[in-house]
Design a protein around this motif. Structure first.
Motif, mmCIF file in Angstrom:
data_model
loop_
_atom_site.group_PDB
_atom_site.id
_atom_site.type_symbol
_atom_site.label_atom_id
_atom_site.label_comp_id
_atom_site.label_asym_id
_atom_site.label_seq_id
_atom_site.Cartn_x
_atom_site.Cartn_y
_atom_site.Cartn_z
ATOM 1 N N ARG A 31 0.862 -1.175 0.000
ATOM 2 C CA ARG A 31 0.000 0.000 0.000
ATOM 3 C C ARG A 31 0.904 1.232 0.000
ATOM 4 N NH1 ARG A 31 -4.534 2.005 4.413
ATOM 5 N NH2 ARG A 31 -5.135 3.866 3.245
ATOM 6 N N ILE A 34 2.442 6.973 3.391
ATOM 7 C CA ILE A 34 1.507 7.895 4.039
ATOM 8 C C ILE A 34 1.162 9.088 3.144
ATOM 9 C CG2 ILE A 34 1.172 9.447 6.009
ATOM 10 C CD1 ILE A 34 3.134 7.530 7.538
ATOM 11 N N THR A 38 -8.372 10.716 2.801
ATOM 12 C CA THR A 38 -9.052 9.544 2.246
ATOM 13 C C THR A 38 -9.524 9.889 0.846
ATOM 14 O OG1 THR A 38 -9.825 8.930 4.441
ATOM 15 C CG2 THR A 38 -10.956 7.920 2.596
ATOM 16 N N GLN A 142 -5.299 0.566 -0.756
ATOM 17 C CA GLN A 142 -5.954 -0.309 0.226
ATOM 18 C C GLN A 142 -7.062 -1.140 -0.409
ATOM 19 O OE1 GLN A 142 -9.362 0.791 1.925
ATOM 20 N NE2 GLN A 142 -9.392 -1.415 2.106
ATOM 21 N N PRO A 153 -4.624 -3.237 4.727
ATOM 22 C CA PRO A 153 -3.270 -2.846 5.124
ATOM 23 C C PRO A 153 -3.187 -1.393 5.559
ATOM 24 C CG PRO A 153 -3.471 -2.732 2.764
ATOM 25 C CD PRO A 153 -4.793 -3.251 3.287
ATOM 26 N N ARG A 154 -2.190 -1.117 6.390
ATOM 27 C CA ARG A 154 -1.865 0.262 6.767
ATOM 28 C C ARG A 154 -1.053 0.899 5.635
ATOM 29 N NH1 ARG A 154 -0.601 -3.098 10.813
ATOM 30 N NH2 ARG A 154 1.625 -2.940 10.398
ATOM 31 N N SER A 155 -0.959 2.195 5.634
ATOM 32 C CA SER A 155 -0.109 2.879 4.660
ATOM 33 C C SER A 155 1.322 2.375 4.806
ATOM 34 C CB SER A 155 -0.135 4.391 4.890
ATOM 35 O OG SER A 155 -1.407 4.905 4.627
ATOM 36 N N GLU A 157 2.409 -0.639 4.287
ATOM 37 C CA GLU A 157 2.527 -2.033 4.726
ATOM 38 C C GLU A 157 2.769 -2.953 3.531
ATOM 39 O OE1 GLU A 157 0.224 -5.443 7.362
ATOM 40 O OE2 GLU A 157 -0.711 -3.480 7.107
ATOM 41 N N SER A 176 5.569 -3.915 8.186
ATOM 42 C CA SER A 176 5.537 -2.478 8.001
ATOM 43 C C SER A 176 6.923 -1.927 8.300
ATOM 44 C CB SER A 176 4.514 -1.856 8.964
ATOM 45 O OG SER A 176 4.535 -0.463 8.853
ATOM 46 N N ALA A 179 5.869 4.186 10.592
ATOM 47 C CA ALA A 179 5.482 5.519 10.083
ATOM 48 C C ALA A 179 6.567 6.520 10.382
ATOM 49 C CB ALA A 179 4.173 5.943 10.748
#
Length: 179
Positions: A31, A34, A38, A142, A153-155, A157, A176, A179
């Motif tokens: 993904r 950051i 959205t 995502q 997933p997280r940003s 990841e 990950s 961040a």
């Protein structure tokens, strides 16, 4: 051509995901790093980053850290494909693993869920015939990763996946770079 298929006798979670990626028995869905917010602003246009949600400074640093993580795990070069969104292309370029190829099948279908199943099946078909001698890294969104794996997933990841001969995708690991 190297196959992304995994032998049916091999349990999906038993393999070391980094070794599976190095030996092209798996691929990574990443993904994008950051990018605060959205979706995208109204009027978003591909090819015009000023109309899109983009990576923050933290996101650019995160993308570079992901590239370092890949290199620390033996991935110095990769076949890198990216969504055509600027935040994905920027993430892919900042990995510094080689040339980046835009792949429209990795484009977001956020806000257009009706396109999700068709696009996911087309991506599955492309993956089943994806040639290459390098580890495969796909930088996407995502919704695309969730559509293929059911993982949210997280940003930034990495989702390590394999695909069997029937086109079923298995998640063999997640990591990950923070961040």
């Amino acid at each position: 051509m190297t196959s992304l298929f995994v032998l049916a006798s091999q349990p999906a979670r038993s393999a070391d995901p980094w070794e599976a990626l190095r030996t092209r028995r798996a691929f990574v869905l990443l993904r994008h790093a950051i990018a605060p917010g959205t979706g995208d602003p109204p009027g978003m246009r591909l090819g015009d980053c000023s109309t899109q949600r983009n990576l923050s400074d933290e996101g650019r640093t995160q993308a570079q850290r992901i590239g370092s993580l890949l290199r620390e795990n033996g991935i110095d070069r990769a076949a890198v494909y990216s969504s055509e969104w600027c935040r994905c292309l920027d993430t892919a370029l900042l990995l510094d693993l080689g040339p980046v190829s835009p792949q429209p099948l990795l484009n977001s279908f956020f806000g257009r869920a009706e396109n999700g199943a068709t696009q996911t099946e087309a991506l599955r078909a492309w993956l089943s015939s994806s040639p290459g001698d390098l580890p495969l890294v796909l930088v996407t969104h995502q919704v695309n990763i969730t559509g293929l794996t059911s993982i949210v997933p997280r940003s930034g990841e990495l989702v390590f996946t394999s695909m069997n001969a029937a086109g079923a995708v298995s998640v063999i690991g997640r990591q990950s770079a923070g961040a």
